[in-house]
Design a protein around this motif. Structure first.
Motif, PDB file in Angstrom:
ATOM      1  N   TRP A 126       0.830  -1.199   0.000  1.00  0.00           N
ATOM      2  CA  TRP A 126       0.000   0.000   0.000  1.00  0.00           C
ATOM      3  C   TRP A 126       0.869   1.256   0.000  1.00  0.00           C
ATOM      4  O   TRP A 126       1.811   1.360   0.778  1.00  0.00           O
ATOM      5  CB  TRP A 126      -0.922  -0.001   1.215  1.00  0.00           C
ATOM      6  CG  TRP A 126      -1.818  -1.195   1.282  1.00  0.00           C
ATOM      7  CD1 TRP A 126      -1.616  -2.336   2.005  1.00  0.00           C
ATOM      8  CD2 TRP A 126      -3.056  -1.379   0.578  1.00  0.00           C
ATOM      9  NE1 TRP A 126      -2.653  -3.231   1.800  1.00  0.00           N
ATOM     10  CE2 TRP A 126      -3.555  -2.667   0.933  1.00  0.00           C
ATOM     11  CE3 TRP A 126      -3.793  -0.591  -0.304  1.00  0.00           C
ATOM     12  CZ2 TRP A 126      -4.749  -3.171   0.432  1.00  0.00           C
ATOM     13  CZ3 TRP A 126      -4.984  -1.094  -0.810  1.00  0.00           C
ATOM     14  CH2 TRP A 126      -5.453  -2.355  -0.446  1.00  0.00           C
ATOM     15  N   SER A 128       0.208   4.107   1.107  1.00  0.00           N
ATOM     16  CA  SER A 128       0.098   4.812   2.383  1.00  0.00           C
ATOM     17  C   SER A 128       0.806   4.082   3.520  1.00  0.00           C
ATOM     18  O   SER A 128       0.886   4.602   4.635  1.00  0.00           O
ATOM     19  CB  SER A 128      -1.376   4.983   2.751  1.00  0.00           C
ATOM     20  OG  SER A 128      -2.013   3.715   2.867  1.00  0.00           O
ATOM     21  N   ARG A 131      -3.033  -1.004   4.818  1.00  0.00           N
ATOM     22  CA  ARG A 131      -4.350  -1.151   4.200  1.00  0.00           C
ATOM     23  C   ARG A 131      -5.299  -0.072   4.721  1.00  0.00           C
ATOM     24  O   ARG A 131      -5.397   0.132   5.942  1.00  0.00           O
ATOM     25  CB  ARG A 131      -4.912  -2.533   4.524  1.00  0.00           C
ATOM     26  CG  ARG A 131      -6.362  -2.764   4.081  1.00  0.00           C
ATOM     27  CD  ARG A 131      -6.885  -4.105   4.583  1.00  0.00           C
ATOM     28  NE  ARG A 131      -6.107  -5.187   4.008  1.00  0.00           N
ATOM     29  CZ  ARG A 131      -6.341  -5.720   2.811  1.00  0.00           C
ATOM     30  NH1 ARG A 131      -7.364  -5.283   2.080  1.00  0.00           N
ATOM     31  NH2 ARG A 131      -5.590  -6.688   2.361  1.00  0.00           N
ATOM     32  N   PRO A 132      -6.043   0.605   3.833  1.00  0.00           N
ATOM     33  CA  PRO A 132      -7.086   1.513   4.315  1.00  0.00           C
ATOM     34  C   PRO A 132      -8.083   0.762   5.185  1.00  0.00           C
ATOM     35  O   PRO A 132      -8.474  -0.371   4.868  1.00  0.00           O
ATOM     36  CB  PRO A 132      -7.743   2.012   3.018  1.00  0.00           C
ATOM     37  CG  PRO A 132      -6.679   1.859   1.967  1.00  0.00           C
ATOM     38  CD  PRO A 132      -5.911   0.627   2.369  1.00  0.00           C
ATOM     39  N   PHE A 135     -11.090  -0.899   3.504  1.00  0.00           N
ATOM     40  CA  PHE A 135     -10.893  -1.736   2.317  1.00  0.00           C
ATOM     41  C   PHE A 135     -10.959  -3.213   2.689  1.00  0.00           C
ATOM     42  O   PHE A 135     -10.085  -3.737   3.361  1.00  0.00           O
ATOM     43  CB  PHE A 135      -9.528  -1.421   1.698  1.00  0.00           C
ATOM     44  CG  PHE A 135      -9.418  -1.788   0.241  1.00  0.00           C
ATOM     45  CD1 PHE A 135      -9.460  -3.099  -0.173  1.00  0.00           C
ATOM     46  CD2 PHE A 135      -9.273  -0.815  -0.730  1.00  0.00           C
ATOM     47  CE1 PHE A 135      -9.362  -3.448  -1.499  1.00  0.00           C
ATOM     48  CE2 PHE A 135      -9.174  -1.130  -2.068  1.00  0.00           C
ATOM     49  CZ  PHE A 135      -9.229  -2.457  -2.457  1.00  0.00           C
ATOM     50  N   ASP A 140      -9.597  -7.578  -2.552  1.00  0.00           N
ATOM     51  CA  ASP A 140      -8.213  -7.274  -2.938  1.00  0.00           C
ATOM     52  C   ASP A 140      -7.961  -7.496  -4.418  1.00  0.00           C
ATOM     53  O   ASP A 140      -6.976  -7.000  -4.969  1.00  0.00           O
ATOM     54  CB  ASP A 140      -7.229  -8.093  -2.094  1.00  0.00           C
ATOM     55  CG  ASP A 140      -6.941  -7.437  -0.752  1.00  0.00           C
ATOM     56  OD1 ASP A 140      -7.582  -6.420  -0.433  1.00  0.00           O
ATOM     57  OD2 ASP A 140      -6.075  -7.954  -0.006  1.00  0.00           O
ATOM     58  N   VAL A 223       0.456  -0.843  -4.823  1.00  0.00           N
ATOM     59  CA  VAL A 223      -0.858  -0.217  -4.952  1.00  0.00           C
ATOM     60  C   VAL A 223      -0.673   1.289  -4.803  1.00  0.00           C
ATOM     61  O   VAL A 223      -0.416   1.779  -3.698  1.00  0.00           O
ATOM     62  CB  VAL A 223      -1.842  -0.731  -3.883  1.00  0.00           C
ATOM     63  CG1 VAL A 223      -3.211  -0.079  -4.060  1.00  0.00           C
ATOM     64  CG2 VAL A 223      -1.956  -2.250  -3.936  1.00  0.00           C
ATOM     65  N   GLU A 228      -6.117   3.416  -3.687  1.00  0.00           N
ATOM     66  CA  GLU A 228      -6.565   3.200  -2.321  1.00  0.00           C
ATOM     67  C   GLU A 228      -7.876   3.929  -2.031  1.00  0.00           C
ATOM     68  O   GLU A 228      -8.421   3.819  -0.938  1.00  0.00           O
ATOM     69  CB  GLU A 228      -5.501   3.679  -1.331  1.00  0.00           C
ATOM     70  CG  GLU A 228      -4.201   2.895  -1.381  1.00  0.00           C
ATOM     71  CD  GLU A 228      -3.225   3.332  -0.317  1.00  0.00           C
ATOM     72  OE1 GLU A 228      -3.609   4.174   0.540  1.00  0.00           O
ATOM     73  OE2 GLU A 228      -2.084   2.850  -0.321  1.00  0.00           O
TER      74      GLU A 228
END
Length: 328
Positions: A126, A128, A131-132, A135, A140, A223, A228
């Motif tokens: 990810w 960021s 994982r958000p 999500f 996935d 990703v 995201e």
């Protein structure tokens, strides 16, 4: 059966992924079980083609090719298949890196001569850093990764996932290549399912064919931040519905939606229940995950209905491409 030679095909289309492409190639070159060659197929981008050709000019085991067909991932993969010389052809996304034993685990599956395809496990990286919270793991596949609901270990499946997969060359001899008109073409919606259609077509012409996934064959897939977001989640879910309609048109709804029926009737309801349970326990993201699953199902269903209408009206076309050795 002797250990097969494996060619690895990586399809690329944009300079924006330059560092990712180099990392993907580097991960193949570092395999504990070496590939016989790595083929970089560039999709109608002369600048990227020239740049990669210069980058790997002195590297004998890496070959840089132009997509010899129409724009898109399917034709790019077919170009790689035609130019490859391995008894097995493996595919790696251009924004992914393979773990050191990736090819060793893929190759092990082909010890059984009935096995025509072996896929692996794809884990998200990810942008960021995590994982958000909203999500769901059940979705996935939206970001090209292994999703909750797939079997674990080494298991027989209807289809492998294209960004981390390998096929025996004789599979393409029997069934032809990836169908153009399904999947990504660089400019349109994020479509998919070209590997699903190929695997079902292969099973039709070779009823004895065995297709496996082995979750020890691991790659890590980047990703980007844009993927995201819920907007991409919704767009990709809709595009999946469109793609599934094309697959169903090609192979019939029985096989075309066989796996999806179990997924929507068992895996997704369990995911909604899990998310609501987390919400009741005040765990972060629970309600969001439950809501995203419901939204994803409804959006994909809408895409399927639209795609089915278009297919009946004859507004979409695709074709499975025969593979001719040395065509590239």
């Amino acid at each position: 059966m002797s250990d097969p030679d494996i060619s690895v095909v990586i399809c690329a289309y944009t300079e924006d992924r330059w560092e990712d492409i180099l990392a993907a190639v580097s991960s193949v070159r570092a395999q504990s079980r070496p590939a016989v060659e790595t083929l970089l197929v560039v999709d109608h981008n002369s600048v990227l083609l020239d740049r990669l050709a210069r980058e790997f000019k002195e590297v004998d085991e890496v070959r840089v090719l132009a997509n010899a067909g129409v724009r898109g991932l399917s034709a790019g993969r077919n170009t790689g298949i035609a130019a490859s010389r391995g008894a097995v052809v493996a595919f790696l996304d251009d924004d992914a890196v393979a773990e050191r034993d990736w090819l060793r685990h893929l190759a092990a599956g082909f010890a059984d001569p009935r096995v025509m395809a072996v896929g692996g496990r794809t884990l998200p990286i990810w942008a960021s850093g995590r994982r958000p919270a909203w999500f769901p793991e059940e979705f996935d596949w939206v970001v090209g990764c292994t999703y909750r609901g797939l079997p674990r270990g080494r298991a027989r499946v209807r289809n492998v996932l294209g960004g981390n997969a390998s096929f025996r060359r004789t599979a393409f001899d029997a069934a032809g290549g990836f169908a153009t008109g399904i999947g990504r073409d660089g400019d349109k919606r994020p479509l998919g399912c070209e590997e699903t259609e190929l695997c079902i077509r292969l099973s039709r012409v070779r009823p004895d064919a065995v297709l496996l996934i082995d979750d020890r064959a691991v790659i890590h897939h980047r990703v980007p931040a844009a993927r995201e977001r819920f907007g991409y989640f919704r767009t990709r879910s809709y595009a999946e519905g469109l793609s599934k309609a094309l697959v169903a048109r090609s192979v019939g709804t029985g096989k075309g939606l066989e796996t999806e029926r179990r997924y929507t009737t068992r895996v997704l309801p369990a995911g909604v229940a899990r998310g609501l349970g987390d919400a009741l326990l005040a765990r972060p993201g629970g309600a969001g995950r439950a809501g995203a699953i419901v939204a994803g199902v409804l959006t994909a269903a809408g895409g399927y209905l639209v795609g089915s209408v278009r297919a009946r009206r004859g507004n979409v076309t695709f074709a499975a491409t025969p593979i001719e050795e040395g065509a590239a």
